[in-house]
Design a protein around this motif. Sequence first.
Motif, PDB file in Angstrom:
ATOM      1  N   THR A 121       0.842  -1.195   0.000  1.00  0.00           N
ATOM      2  CA  THR A 121       0.000   0.000   0.000  1.00  0.00           C
ATOM      3  C   THR A 121       0.877   1.245   0.000  1.00  0.00           C
ATOM      4  O   THR A 121       1.925   1.280   0.637  1.00  0.00           O
ATOM      5  CB  THR A 121      -0.909   0.038   1.247  1.00  0.00           C
ATOM      6  N   SER A 142      -2.750   7.352  -0.292  1.00  0.00           N
ATOM      7  CA  SER A 142      -3.267   7.227  -1.652  1.00  0.00           C
ATOM      8  C   SER A 142      -4.070   5.930  -1.732  1.00  0.00           C
ATOM      9  O   SER A 142      -4.012   5.100  -0.829  1.00  0.00           O
ATOM     10  CB  SER A 142      -2.133   7.214  -2.680  1.00  0.00           C
ATOM     11  N   SER A 143      -4.767   5.748  -2.802  1.00  0.00           N
ATOM     12  CA  SER A 143      -5.517   4.503  -2.999  1.00  0.00           C
ATOM     13  C   SER A 143      -4.734   3.524  -3.868  1.00  0.00           C
ATOM     14  O   SER A 143      -5.239   2.475  -4.233  1.00  0.00           O
ATOM     15  CB  SER A 143      -6.873   4.806  -3.639  1.00  0.00           C
ATOM     16  N   PRO A 191      -5.785  -2.912   1.355  1.00  0.00           N
ATOM     17  CA  PRO A 191      -6.005  -1.495   1.036  1.00  0.00           C
ATOM     18  C   PRO A 191      -6.803  -0.813   2.150  1.00  0.00           C
ATOM     19  O   PRO A 191      -7.521  -1.475   2.903  1.00  0.00           O
ATOM     20  CB  PRO A 191      -6.810  -1.545  -0.259  1.00  0.00           C
ATOM     21  N   THR A 250      -8.419   3.405   3.416  1.00  0.00           N
ATOM     22  CA  THR A 250      -8.492   4.861   3.264  1.00  0.00           C
ATOM     23  C   THR A 250      -8.745   5.447   4.648  1.00  0.00           C
ATOM     24  O   THR A 250      -9.407   4.839   5.477  1.00  0.00           O
ATOM     25  CB  THR A 250      -9.623   5.299   2.305  1.00  0.00           C
TER      26      THR A 250
END
Length: 105
Positions: free
Chosen positions: A44, A48-49, A76, A78
Amino acid sequence: MRKKVWIWNHYATNTYFDQGGRHYNFAKFLVEEGYEPVIFCATTIHNSSRQVDIGSAHWMEKTDSVCPYVFVKARPYTGNGKQRVLNMVYFYWGVKKAAREYAKV
């Protein structure tokens, strides 16, 4: 015989692409002093994604001009919530396994 130094840092991923930062510069210094550093980091990319694509592998080595980087698959996420904590836990479980496998290569 040159000594190997493993640097484990979840967030060192950007240093591979930027070719700068604390872990990159530390590895560069270690090379100059005769060591063989390897940086273990997450797939990761923080804040950011984006993810480093390692396919279905658990980990993958990529080498830049200074030293090898071992990208360890991580979930992942956020933001700063539960998914980020799970990402960290997943990485540290994964890096232990990747290190054992990497040592045999």
